[in-house]
Structures are given as C-alpha cells and as structure tokens.
Design a protein around this motif. Structure first.
Motif, PDB file in Angstrom:
ATOM      1  N   THR A   1      -7.625  50.686  18.924  1.00 54.03           N
ATOM      2  CA  THR A   1      -8.679  50.785  19.934  1.00 54.03           C
ATOM      3  C   THR A   1      -8.275  51.830  20.962  1.00 54.03           C
ATOM      4  OG1 THR A   1      -7.657  49.035  21.264  1.00 54.03           O
ATOM      5  CG2 THR A   1      -9.360  48.368  19.687  1.00 54.03           C
ATOM      6  N   PRO A   2      -9.235  52.472  21.596  1.00 58.58           N
ATOM      7  CA  PRO A   2      -8.891  53.398  22.691  1.00 58.58           C
ATOM      8  C   PRO A   2      -8.341  52.607  23.879  1.00 58.58           C
ATOM      9  CG  PRO A   2     -11.265  53.097  22.568  1.00 58.58           C
ATOM     10  CD  PRO A   2     -10.690  52.385  21.377  1.00 58.58           C
ATOM     11  N   ASN A   3      -7.252  53.065  24.423  1.00 58.72           N
ATOM     12  CA  ASN A   3      -6.597  52.337  25.518  1.00 58.72           C
ATOM     13  C   ASN A   3      -6.574  53.206  26.761  1.00 58.72           C
ATOM     14  OD1 ASN A   3      -5.108  50.672  27.158  1.00 58.72           O
ATOM     15  ND2 ASN A   3      -3.159  51.137  26.187  1.00 58.72           N
ATOM     16  N   GLU A   4      -7.351  52.824  27.754  1.00 61.68           N
ATOM     17  CA  GLU A   4      -7.370  53.566  29.009  1.00 61.68           C
ATOM     18  C   GLU A   4      -7.286  52.677  30.228  1.00 61.68           C
ATOM     19  OE1 GLU A   4     -10.888  55.834  28.567  1.00 61.68           O
ATOM     20  OE2 GLU A   4      -9.930  57.444  27.445  1.00 61.68           O
ATOM     21  N   ASP A   5      -7.496  51.364  30.081  1.00 64.51           N
ATOM     22  CA  ASP A   5      -7.386  50.469  31.237  1.00 64.51           C
ATOM     23  C   ASP A   5      -6.182  49.536  31.138  1.00 64.51           C
ATOM     24  OD1 ASP A   5      -8.102  48.649  29.329  1.00 64.51           O
ATOM     25  OD2 ASP A   5      -9.908  47.938  30.335  1.00 64.51           O
ATOM     26  N   SER A   6      -5.300  49.760  30.169  1.00 59.69           N
ATOM     27  CA  SER A   6      -4.138  48.879  29.989  1.00 59.69           C
ATOM     28  C   SER A   6      -2.866  49.696  29.778  1.00 59.69           C
ATOM     29  CB  SER A   6      -4.365  47.949  28.795  1.00 59.69           C
ATOM     30  OG  SER A   6      -5.553  47.214  28.923  1.00 59.69           O
ATOM     31  N   LEU A   7      -2.761  50.835  30.470  1.00 63.86           N
ATOM     32  CA  LEU A   7      -1.630  51.736  30.268  1.00 63.86           C
ATOM     33  C   LEU A   7      -0.375  51.296  31.003  1.00 63.86           C
ATOM     34  CD1 LEU A   7      -3.483  55.169  30.525  1.00 63.86           C
ATOM     35  CD2 LEU A   7      -2.615  54.060  28.459  1.00 63.86           C
ATOM     36  N   THR A   8      -0.516  50.540  32.066  1.00 59.87           N
ATOM     37  CA  THR A   8       0.653  50.192  32.888  1.00 59.87           C
ATOM     38  C   THR A   8       0.768  48.684  33.036  1.00 59.87           C
ATOM     39  OG1 THR A   8      -0.716  50.469  34.868  1.00 59.87           O
ATOM     40  CG2 THR A   8       0.610  52.357  34.173  1.00 59.87           C
ATOM     41  N   PRO A   9       1.257  47.979  32.019  1.00 59.21           N
ATOM     42  CA  PRO A   9       1.448  46.529  32.139  1.00 59.21           C
ATOM     43  C   PRO A   9       2.561  46.205  33.124  1.00 59.21           C
ATOM     44  CG  PRO A   9       2.419  47.332  30.105  1.00 59.21           C
ATOM     45  CD  PRO A   9       1.687  48.490  30.709  1.00 59.21           C
ATOM     46  N   GLU A  10       2.421  45.083  33.797  1.00 57.15           N
ATOM     47  CA  GLU A  10       3.409  44.625  34.763  1.00 57.15           C
ATOM     48  C   GLU A  10       4.097  43.372  34.235  1.00 57.15           C
ATOM     49  OE1 GLU A  10       4.331  46.125  37.521  1.00 57.15           O
ATOM     50  OE2 GLU A  10       2.871  47.746  37.329  1.00 57.15           O
ATOM     51  N   PHE A  11       5.310  43.142  34.717  1.00 45.87           N
ATOM     52  CA  PHE A  11       6.082  41.961  34.347  1.00 45.87           C
ATOM     53  C   PHE A  11       6.726  41.423  35.618  1.00 45.87           C
ATOM     54  CE2 PHE A  11       9.976  40.231  31.901  1.00 45.87           C
ATOM     55  CZ  PHE A  11       9.366  38.993  31.764  1.00 45.87           C
ATOM     56  N   ASP A  12       6.206  40.296  36.087  1.00 44.28           N
ATOM     57  CA  ASP A  12       6.744  39.685  37.286  1.00 44.28           C
ATOM     58  C   ASP A  12       6.535  38.181  37.208  1.00 44.28           C
ATOM     59  OD1 ASP A  12       4.065  39.201  38.059  1.00 44.28           O
ATOM     60  OD2 ASP A  12       3.963  41.138  39.049  1.00 44.28           O
ATOM     61  N   GLU A  13       6.937  37.465  38.265  1.00 48.61           N
ATOM     62  CA  GLU A  13       6.825  36.007  38.243  1.00 48.61           C
ATOM     63  C   GLU A  13       5.375  35.543  38.252  1.00 48.61           C
ATOM     64  OE1 GLU A  13       8.058  37.144  42.516  1.00 48.61           O
ATOM     65  OE2 GLU A  13       8.175  37.946  40.483  1.00 48.61           O
ATOM     66  N   GLY A  14       4.454  36.451  38.613  1.00 56.35           N
ATOM     67  CA  GLY A  14       3.048  36.082  38.619  1.00 56.35           C
ATOM     68  C   GLY A  14       2.444  35.975  37.233  1.00 56.35           C
ATOM     69  N   ASN A  15       2.967  36.722  36.252  1.00 52.56           N
ATOM     70  CA  ASN A  15       2.417  36.653  34.891  1.00 52.56           C
ATOM     71  C   ASN A  15       3.477  36.315  33.850  1.00 52.56           C
ATOM     72  OD1 ASN A  15       3.898  38.995  34.547  1.00 52.56           O
ATOM     73  ND2 ASN A  15       2.128  40.335  34.366  1.00 52.56           N
ATOM     74  N   LEU A  16       4.618  35.763  34.290  1.00 54.36           N
ATOM     75  CA  LEU A  16       5.630  35.331  33.329  1.00 54.36           C
ATOM     76  C   LEU A  16       5.049  34.317  32.355  1.00 54.36           C
ATOM     77  CD1 LEU A  16       8.515  35.067  32.240  1.00 54.36           C
ATOM     78  CD2 LEU A  16       9.005  33.470  34.123  1.00 54.36           C
ATOM     79  N   PHE A  17       4.258  33.388  32.855  1.00 52.67           N
ATOM     80  CA  PHE A  17       3.621  32.385  32.006  1.00 52.67           C
ATOM     81  C   PHE A  17       2.129  32.717  31.894  1.00 52.67           C
ATOM     82  CE2 PHE A  17       7.223  30.375  34.171  1.00 52.67           C
ATOM     83  CZ  PHE A  17       8.019  30.102  33.065  1.00 52.67           C
ATOM     84  N   SER A  18       1.859  33.740  31.109  1.00 53.24           N
ATOM     85  CA  SER A  18       0.491  34.204  30.943  1.00 53.24           C
ATOM     86  C   SER A  18       0.282  34.594  29.498  1.00 53.24           C
ATOM     87  CB  SER A  18       0.208  35.390  31.865  1.00 53.24           C
ATOM     88  OG  SER A  18      -1.068  35.918  31.629  1.00 53.24           O
ATOM     89  N   GLU A  19      -0.921  34.372  29.001  1.00 55.65           N
ATOM     90  CA  GLU A  19      -1.238  34.761  27.634  1.00 55.65           C
ATOM     91  C   GLU A  19      -1.585  36.237  27.529  1.00 55.65           C
ATOM     92  OE1 GLU A  19      -4.917  33.381  29.705  1.00 55.65           O
ATOM     93  OE2 GLU A  19      -2.888  32.589  29.410  1.00 55.65           O
ATOM     94  N   GLN A  20      -1.668  36.954  28.646  1.00 51.40           N
ATOM     95  CA  GLN A  20      -2.061  38.358  28.635  1.00 51.40           C
ATOM     96  C   GLN A  20      -1.412  39.070  29.808  1.00 51.40           C
ATOM     97  OE1 GLN A  20      -3.500  40.522  26.848  1.00 51.40           O
ATOM     98  NE2 GLN A  20      -4.358  42.082  28.180  1.00 51.40           N
ATOM     99  N   ARG A  21      -0.653  40.156  29.516  1.00 52.46           N
ATOM    100  CA  ARG A  21       0.029  40.904  30.573  1.00 52.46           C
ATOM    101  C   ARG A  21      -0.522  42.311  30.760  1.00 52.46           C
ATOM    102  NH1 ARG A  21       3.751  37.798  27.982  1.00 52.46           N
ATOM    103  NH2 ARG A  21       4.767  36.222  29.278  1.00 52.46           N
ATOM    104  N   PHE A  22      -1.540  42.656  30.003  1.00 53.20           N
ATOM    105  CA  PHE A  22      -2.215  43.932  30.217  1.00 53.20           C
ATOM    106  C   PHE A  22      -3.318  43.738  31.247  1.00 53.20           C
ATOM    107  CE2 PHE A  22      -0.421  44.520  25.975  1.00 53.20           C
ATOM    108  CZ  PHE A  22       0.167  45.763  26.112  1.00 53.20           C
ATOM    109  N   ALA A  23      -3.440  44.693  32.152  1.00 50.70           N
ATOM    110  CA  ALA A  23      -4.391  44.540  33.258  1.00 50.70           C
ATOM    111  C   ALA A  23      -5.833  44.604  32.792  1.00 50.70           C
ATOM    112  CB  ALA A  23      -4.134  45.621  34.312  1.00 50.70           C
ATOM    113  N   GLY A  24      -6.121  45.372  31.742  1.00 46.01           N
ATOM    114  CA  GLY A  24      -7.492  45.534  31.279  1.00 46.01           C
ATOM    115  C   GLY A  24      -7.765  44.781  29.991  1.00 46.01           C
ATOM    116  N   ARG A  25      -8.844  45.200  29.307  1.00 53.26           N
ATOM    117  CA  ARG A  25      -9.268  44.542  28.069  1.00 53.26           C
ATOM    118  C   ARG A  25      -9.085  45.425  26.841  1.00 53.26           C
ATOM    119  NH1 ARG A  25     -12.114  39.872  28.732  1.00 53.26           N
ATOM    120  NH2 ARG A  25     -12.685  39.342  30.881  1.00 53.26           N
ATOM    121  N   ASP A  26      -8.716  46.697  27.023  1.00 53.94           N
ATOM    122  CA  ASP A  26      -8.577  47.567  25.863  1.00 53.94           C
ATOM    123  C   ASP A  26      -7.459  47.104  24.938  1.00 53.94           C
ATOM    124  OD1 ASP A  26     -10.673  49.181  26.413  1.00 53.94           O
ATOM    125  OD2 ASP A  26      -9.515  50.771  27.361  1.00 53.94           O
ATOM    126  N   THR A  27      -6.391  46.573  25.510  1.00 55.57           N
ATOM    127  CA  THR A  27      -5.266  46.099  24.715  1.00 55.57           C
ATOM    128  C   THR A  27      -5.043  44.623  24.999  1.00 55.57           C
ATOM    129  OG1 THR A  27      -4.214  48.280  24.780  1.00 55.57           O
ATOM    130  CG2 THR A  27      -2.827  46.417  24.181  1.00 55.57           C
TER     131      THR A  27
END
Length: 709
Positions: free
Chosen positions: A481-507
């Motif tokens: 898929t074209p990826n333009e809204d999920s280029l910079t994923p973050e990793f911190d205590e806010g999304n350690l327990f998350s099913e999705q760490r990409f900010a957008g929906r492209d990835t």
C-alpha cells in the motif's frame, strides 16, 4: 451625638441638595447661624458616591458653597482620591477648586498640582502646574524614576483620558523629551486608541530600528493593532493584528508586509489567521491559515520557527458516543531541499467514529468510517526523482474495534481485544502500482492480563506495581500500500500496550507479537509522585515494517525504560530511553521542569539515532535550556540555550534582563541564531522595550510599592 448632628444638618441643608438627593454630614461639632454652618472634628460628607473628609468645613448658605481648610481628602467613586491643603466645593461636591493638591487615580497614577478644578458637571478635572508619575516618592528618593511635568493636565472622567499640555518627560529628574500635546489613557481604561510601548531592536540582517505599535479599538468586540517597523538599513515593515469576538466564536489575524535588503524580492510578508465558531447541533467550525512569501521570512523577523506551514478548515462534532470530522489541509514546507510540488500538500479527510452505546458481546465496540485523499501538484516525475513524486492517493476505510474487561477474584484484570480494518485504495501517477485500485483487510485479536499490586506504607505512602502482558494475533501478509501517513512510528510508554503503533492508517502493524512490561508508581501525601515503566515487544517474525532508529525493528524490540518524578506543580523530571541488549541507544530524552518562588528552569536533552526516511540523515544530540531567576529588587534575569553535540555547535543562544517595578517595565534581550543554509544566514538580535505603568489598565495595583530602583 454624631448621628443627631447629621440629622440636624440634613434638615437645614435639604434645599441645597434637593437636585442630587440629600447629602449626609457627620462631625464631632456643628455651629451654625443664619448665613453659615461650621462643622469641625472628624468631618465626613457623603453625596452621590463622593466622600469628603476634613477636620473643619464651612458651608456658606448664600453661595451654596463649602470652604474647606486642609488637610482634606476627597474620594470620587472607586478610583479617584484627591488630597489638598485648601478647597472650595459646591454643596454636592461636584464643582470644586483644590489648592496644593495631589490626585491619585486607581491607586496607580498620582498627579501633584498647584490647583485642581472640577466643573459643575463633574466630567472634566483640570490640574495646573502638574507633575504626574506612578513611581513611589519618599524622603530617601524625592525624585521619582520618571515623571511628566505639564502646564496643564485635563482628566476626562467619562472618556477616561488624560490630556497633557506642554508636557516634559523626565527620567531621574533629567528632561529627555518635550511634547506640546500628549494624550494618555487613565489607569482604569483597558482599551484605548493610541500608541503602545515601543520596541527597539538591532539585527545583523535587518539593522537597528524601532517598532511602534498603534492600537485602534473598533468597538467593544474587535480591534486592530498596527506595527510599523523601520530600521537604518532601509528595512520598512508594517505588521498588524486583527481580533474580533462573536457571540459564538472568535477570529485573530496576524500579518505583515516588508521591504528590506535581505533578499532581492520587492515585497515580503506573511499572514496567519485562525478562528473557531460554535454552530448549531454542537457542531464546531475551525480554520487556520498560514502563508508566507519565502522560506526565511519568519526567521528573519523572529515571528516563528515553524518550517512546515499548514492551512486547515474543519467542521467537527464530538459528544459522548460520536465524533465526526471533515477537514481540508494544505501543507507548505519551508525546509531547505523540499519541493512542495512533489509532496502530498493537499489533504482531505472525512471521518465518523461511534462508540456503540450498548454492550456488544459483553464489551465495548467502536466503529470508524473514513474517506481520505491526498494530492501532489506535480503531474510528471522528473528524471532522477523517486517514482512516487507525483502520486495521488484516495482511500476509503472502515474499522471495527472491540474490548471487554473482566476482573477476577484474585485481582487479575483480563481484557479481550479484537478488530477488523478494511481499506480500499485508488492510486494515480505511480508506476509501482500496476493495479490502480485495490483493497486489503487486516484483522487482529488477542488478550491482555494485568495484575495491579498495591501496598500502603508508613506515613500514608502508597505503592503500586503492575505487571502487564498483552498478546496480539494478526496476519503477517504484507499487502503493498502507499505509505504517507505512517512514516514515523513512535515507541513510548503511551503505546507500549497497543495493537497499533503507526500514527496513520496506511500501514497496519502485522504479525503475532507479545507486549510485556511492568509499571511502578509511588504516591506520597507530601506531594511527591514517582513512576517507572520497563517493557519491550517480542514478535514471531521480523516483517521489516519498522526501520532502525525507531527501536521497534527486529524480532525483539529495544528495551523501553522510562522514569518520572513530580512534586505538585513545582518539579517535574522525566527520562525515557530506548536501547538494545548491548545498551546501544536508539533514542533518549530527559526533561526537567523546576519552578519556585524566585526561579524557573526548563531543560531538555534529546538523543536520536539517524533515520534518513524520517528526515534525519545524521544523529541528533541536542541540549536545550530555558531559565529565569529573580535577582531581587524588581530585577529578573533569563537565559536560553540550544546546543548540538554532534556538530559541536550552538544552534541558538540568548539572554535577557527585565526590570519590573510598580511604575515601569524595562526589558532587554539579546539572541544569536547560529543555524544557516543556502538561503539563511546566522544573525544576532538585540531588543529593548520600555513600558510605563499607570496609563491604561495594569495588574500592578497589588504590587508592593517601593522607592528607587
């Protein structure tokens, strides 16, 4: 006895005060005959909101006039106090002539005059041979820091303005300026047309000059401020700020047009506008417009450090169970090397999200519908550019997310997680996608287990330890898929327990994985709060979704370690690091905020591993500092600093000194910007501002008054 005398005077003087209502007099002694009345000993007269206090007064019945031998005090309303040696007043205390008098307005501005005269209507007060100042005058320092001498001062109590004739401005008794006419607002007026405090500056690029703001009220709910700026290097600029409040919202517009020698452009400028309005049915309209003539204007004129502008208009509605958004955004990159033609600068999104109000399989369900499109203005890809340089994308998405939580008898908290995300794409002008339209589906499911363990310690201290394990099952097939809204994923205590760490929906994050971690918190009745979190992500396979530098690449992610300490609102320390098993750091950040009665400190250290795809070709190691300190005696010092340890260069440094007393504010600052590129040169800027208190509304009424500097 005083009450009896007051009633007696009211009967005798009733004809004199019939037009404005009866006056009330209280005195220790009253003597009267057919022509006059004499009151002595703690005399007070009350008439229509005005109060006269003196040791002796004489009322002349034939002239309907009061003669007062001082010292006397005349209070007119809440904000005017006059002290005099002698006075002649009308019976209603409106028309008056005071000699050897001093007038104090709103407890801030004091005016000494040989004579003060007020007309019968009570609107205009004239002060002759007057000296005005808001500085405290005492025996040790008989000359105030500043004062304005004038042949005559007229105070318009209705318009709340002061008019000076033949005015001379003095600093420490030394004349520095002469003005034949001068108008200033009195201390009770919050909004008044006129010149505001000037700002002097000196800049390597723009030269030495002055900004002279001029404020124009356009009614009770709108105003405009003009900011002309001129320098000795032929720089001419006119800035403005327009504000207007409505019954259902407000707007603010800031901008400027400039002519300078920094570039060869005939005219440079910028425009920032923003507003928000409440509409019917809980809808909200927001807009934000940002545009600039060239890439360096905002930095040259010290307006903003933004290097990517975004103009946005949106309509939203948010309530307990629903969120609806429709927005359009136009981006404009000011970064060196960026060409907006080959960036997705036009973005449109329509989204509806609803939390199902009733239980679904015993849990909470949320569904989301979204339509999203982004466009590049380029229609062809130049030779040597990436194949996606002219790509346009449209996407329709639907998502369903479900969670159900149960607490077992032993305190174990179990949560079931499931969801399905569907996306349909239309891709244009990108040869890497042979099929211009396609779809994908990404389901996921899993569970989470938490075991909070709490203990109360001595002195009311509470401890909480919470180990957490989260298991997510998801397919590992990577639909392209074209990826333009999920280029910079973050990793911190806010999304350690998350099913999705990409900010957008492209990835969407794929593959089976386990998120593990443990958190600790300590709460003290003294106000201290301590916290720490340790965790990482374990995967079945490395699908290559995450780049090195994010801390999420590989079958096992880096370790995430964070710790924090807080003491009420005065102290905050946070440290977060991401490192691998060999203690090689991908990211690290330390933030300290410390505020006290006499100081303020904010400092941050940031380490980021190089990530070319995120626009970071080299490592980042930067320390930033902002601090201020009360130096005593109304003086405050401040410094700011930003240093890059990779290049061993400071990117910005500054210092300032402020003197703020009960009667004047003097602000001086100097700042050096070291960064440069092909179109931007380093520069040093000096600034000086002076503001006199006592003219226009101010917050210094409660400030302790003192003599001298």
């Amino acid at each position: 006895m005083r009450l009896v005398l007051a009633l007696l005077l009211a009967l005798l003087a009733a004809p004199a005060f019939a037009q404005q209502g009866p006056a009330t007099l209280v005195a220790d002694r009253i003597d009267f005959d057919a022509t006059r009345l004499i009151a002595s000993g703690g005399v007070e007269i009350y008439s229509d909101g005005r109060i006269l206090r003196a040791s002796r007064i004489t009322y002349l019945r034939a002239e309907d006039r009061l003669v007062v031998e001082g010292p006397l005090v005349l209070l007119d309303g809440e904000g005017s106090i006059a002290v005099a040696d002698f006075a002649s007043l009308s019976a209603d205390l409106r028309a008056s002539v005071l000699q050897g008098a001093r007038l104090v307005l709103n407890e801030q501005l004091q005016i000494a005059a040989t004579e003060i005269a007020t007309g019968a209507e009570g609107r205009y007060t004239q002060l002759y041979q007057a000296v005005a100042s808001s500085c405290e005058v005492c025996a040790a320092n008989p000359v105030p820091l500043w004062q304005i001498r004038a042949k005559r001062i007229v105070h318009d109590t209705e318009a709340r303005q002061l008019y000076f004739e033949n005015a001379r401005f003095e600093v420490l008794g030394v004349p520095v300026a002469w003005l034949p006419l001068l108008r200033l607002p009195d201390p009770s007026l919050e909004r008044s047309r006129g010149v505001l405090a000037p700002r002097f500056s000196s800049d390597d690029l723009l030269g030495t000059g002055v900004t002279l703001p001029y404020f124009i009220p356009l009614g009770p709910s709108r105003d405009i401020t003009l900011l002309p700026y001129v320098t000795n290097t032929e720089t001419r600029s006119l800035g403005f700020r327009y504000r207007q409040a409505f019954d259902n919202g407000a707007i603010e517009i800031n901008g400027a047009a400039s002519d300078d020698t920094v570039t060869t452009d005939d005219l440079r400028g910028y425009l920032f506008a923003e507003g928000a309005f409440l509409l019917r049915g809980d809808w909200r309209l927001e807009f934000d417009i940002e545009t600039v003539s060239d890439d360096t204007y905002l930095l040259n004129y010290d307006i903003s450090e933004k290097d990517r502008l975004d103009s946005r208009i949106a309509v939203t509605r948010i309530d307990r169970d629903d969120r609806v958004l429709a927005e359009a955004i136009v981006f404009d990159s000011l970064r060196a090397g960026d060409d907006n033609r080959f960036l997705p600068t036009r973005v449109v999104t329509v989204e509806s999200q609803r939390r199902v109000p009733r239980s679904v399989l015993g849990g909470q369900a949320i569904w989301t519908l979204q339509a999203h499109a982004r466009e590049r203005t380029a229609s062809e890809v130049p030779l040597g550019f990436p194949t996606n340089s002219a790509r346009d994308v449209a996407r329709a998405s639907a998502a369903f997310d479900w969670r159900r939580t149960e607490i077992l008898g032993n305190g174990l908290v179990l949560t079931g997680i499931a969801g399905l995300h569907l996306d349909a794409y239309s891709v244009q002008q990108d040869p890497t996608f042979a099929d211009t339209t396609f779809a994908r589906a990404v389901p996921y499911g899993g569970f989470e287990a938490r075991l909070p363990l709490a203990r109360a310690g001595a002195g009311g201290v509470r401890h909480l330890i919470e180990p957490v394990v989260q298991v997510i099952f998801s397919p590992d097939n990577r639909a392209r898929t074209p990826n333009e809204d999920s280029l910079t994923p973050e990793f911190d205590e806010g999304n350690l327990f998350s099913e999705q760490r990409f900010a957008g929906r492209d990835t969407r994050e794929l593959g089976n994985r386990v998120n593990i971690g443990i958190g600790y918190s300590r709460f003290s009745p003294t106000g201290w709060t301590l916290g720490a979190t340790v965790g990482r992500v374990l995967r079945d396979d490395d699908l290559g979704q995450f780049r090195p530098g994010t801390g999420l690449d590989g079958r096992s992610s880096d370790w995430l370690v964070s710790a924090s300490a807080e003491y009420r609102d005065r102290f905050h320390l946070m440290q977060r690091s991401i490192f691998d098993d060999q203690f090689d750091f991908a990211r690290s950040e330390t933030i300290l905020r410390w505020t006290g009665p006499r100081h303020s400190l904010q400092t941050r250290y940031t380490w980021l591993e190089a990530d070319v795809a995120a626009g970071r070709p080299i490592d980042t190691s930067e320390w930033a500092l902002d601090a201020s300190r009360d130096l005593g005696g109304d003086w405050t010092g401040r410094v700011n600093w930003r240093y890059d340890f990779v290049t061993n260069d400071a990117s910005r440094a500054g210092a300032g000194l402020t003197y703020r007393s009960d009667c004047v504010t003097v602000d001086f600052d100097v700042e050096r910007r070291f960064t440069s590129n092909t179109t931007l040169r380093p520069s040093t800027r000096f600034g000086l501002g002076v503001e006199l208190a006592g003219f226009g509304a101010d917050d210094r009424r409660t400030r302790k008054r003192r003599c001298g500097i």
